[in-house]
Design a protein around this motif. Sequence first.
Motif, short mmCIF file in Angstrom:
data_model
loop_
_atom_site.label_atom_id
_atom_site.label_comp_id
_atom_site.label_asym_id
_atom_site.label_seq_id
_atom_site.Cartn_x
_atom_site.Cartn_y
_atom_site.Cartn_z
N ASN A 668 0.80 -1.22 0.00
CA ASN A 668 0.00 0.00 0.00
C ASN A 668 0.83 1.27 0.00
OD1 ASN A 668 -2.52 -1.34 0.11
ND2 ASN A 668 -2.23 -1.71 2.31
N ARG A 673 1.62 2.69 -5.52
CA ARG A 673 0.53 3.36 -6.25
C ARG A 673 1.08 4.10 -7.47
NH1 ARG A 673 -1.50 3.96 -0.91
NH2 ARG A 673 -0.39 5.93 -0.60
N ASP A 677 0.24 3.04 -11.37
CA ASP A 677 -0.35 3.97 -12.34
C ASP A 677 0.52 4.09 -13.58
OD1 ASP A 677 -2.49 4.42 -10.71
OD2 ASP A 677 -1.70 6.26 -9.83
#
Length: 717
Positions: A668, A673, A677
Amino acid sequence: MPPPSDIVKVAIEWPGANAQLIEIDQVRGPWSLSGSEQFALRYADGPQLYITEQVRDRPEIRKMWFDGIYKLPQTRAARQLLERIQSHGIDARLEALKELAKLSADPTFATEFINMEGIGTLARLVESGTQRSRPCMLAFTLTAFLELMDHGIVSWDLISLSFIKQIAGYVNQPMVDVSILQRSLAILESIVLNSHSLYQRVAQEITVGQLIAHLQVSNQEIQTYAIALINALFLKAPEDRRQVSCVCAFPSLQEMASTLAQKHLRSIILNHIIRGNRPIKAEMAHQLYVLQVLTFNLLEERMMTKMDPSDQMQRDIIFELRRIAFDGDSDPGGTEKRKAMYTKDYKMLGFTNHVNPAVDFTQTPPGMLALDNMLYLARLHQDTYIRIVLENSSREDKHECPFGRCAIELTRMLCEILQVGELPNEGCNDYHPMFFTHDRAWEEFFCICIQLLNKTWKEMRATAEDFNKVMQVVREQITRALAMKPTSLDQLKSKLRALSYSEILRLRQSERMSQDDFQSPPIIELRERIQPEILELIKQQRLNRLCEGSCFRKVGNRRRQEKFWFCRLSLNHKVLHYGDLDDPPQGEVPFEMLSDKIPVSDIKSVVTGKDCPHMKEKSALKQNKEVLELAFSILYDPDEALNFVAPNKYEYCVWIDGLSALLGREMNSDLTRSDLDTLISMEMKLRLLDLENIAIPDAPPPVPKEPSTYNFTYNYG
């Protein structure tokens, strides 16, 4: 001659270390042997615990035995070294001090040596001054003293005044051995940072003027130690001694002396360090960053001071801004006429409150600091100030740039960007060379940025409704320019000129195109299908990075001679190997050099930030915001933890993700992230390459109606 009956020798073999033949004293304990034919090692002072088949697998007993066995040779070595140090033979004492300097880094040895009053012995050797004529012996003594004190077993408040005077004498001495000078500066820095009661004593013995001389040498290590001590004195100084008035009024003689000292210090740092012939190392960069932060923090008092609208002296400063802009020396006559003219002028100056502009400076931040910046611009760059004010006053009402409001908001923005009032971040090296090139760097920086704001306002053809948009663009222009690390204020100007509003739009468009994320249902469905593959790829990358390993700095080490340790995951992902290093590794560290290990199956959990055991202690280092953000711990026993402070945010995210993957949990981190992306965006663009410039519908096309007949089919039969 046979050995005494109460002394036995036991061969102890430990993984990752050579076997040792340990002598165990049964009388003085706490260890003894029991049994006649089959011996079992027993701890005599506690419960009757034996190393047997039944207890060897109990971790708490096993740890107690091995800790005790490891402690035995350390106790003996500490006792022998202390006896040799107190001997009268110079050669024997020198060899003992040399060996002590090496062993003092070991926490077990340090505890034993300190328990034998070893610190007091070393302190008395320094206080006596007998080693002054023997630089090598004195250097080893100071090294051992500093290593022992760094373990935090003994409080720095216990240091005697005569010891401080002796150490300060080495710093103030014109010609002194480099190694002695390094250790003396480090000891004084530690005393200042770790002792509340002894700061004043050190400040009486050492002045910034005396330390400036050490900044002019060619040895960057000495320069780093000197700046570190200056920063420590600055950081711990009382508020009334630290603050220097930022108002361009008539400073007192004491303030003038402080200003001259600051100018001299800045000039020496610029010419002998920043513009020196040697590349600046990481620790020097950190100390320059700390000095930059502490210097800007002098602005905090003015930044948090509200203006008193009833104070006539403060109101006179606003009146002077009006006078310089409009040359209003002539008296229009009559109170009402004067008030009307002033109100009109204050409106043209761009204040929000035209009747009483003092009210504009009652918000903190930026408080009175904004008024100081405006007055500096008006006095020192009068032509620029008048041009900005008059240029905007002659524009259409809807396009005029309100100078007063802009100056106040710009000051607030610059305080946020440069983090005025915040403590330095441990491990940060983000100093800006240009701030060391001018005695009034803050004010000059403001003057450059207010001109940028006025220029950007015109380029955007902004109105009052666009004020916040303009400020966002200006913030982006400033942060992008600072990221380029201009070496002078003139170079900053040229970089800001290149970052025009149109260039900012181009950069934004380019970045948006590289991060484009389509929202139509078919694209969302494709993204969901791709995501598990990308997550698995990221997971494998994180585990591979853990197998390569990382170097970490020892927590709480404030000295320039940094201590390091290395940790890496075994190739089969089953064991974490770790161990101490003397220097940062140049490449991969082999498993053979890492003496300690933790099975992954023993890991209970991973905690971060304030939940870490090593972050629960109260100290300036542990409470530092950036250190807290980089801290994590592996808990593998009820009372055992392996504590980390990552060197940067990237390594922190890699290790948190890798450990989460090992424990079967979700990754996390911010890095995951971001990578997710980026990789999904790249994969989608590759898969949609053939559909470029073709609009993808939000919904699938409708299924056509069934034909009335199927006569058009062809029968191959």
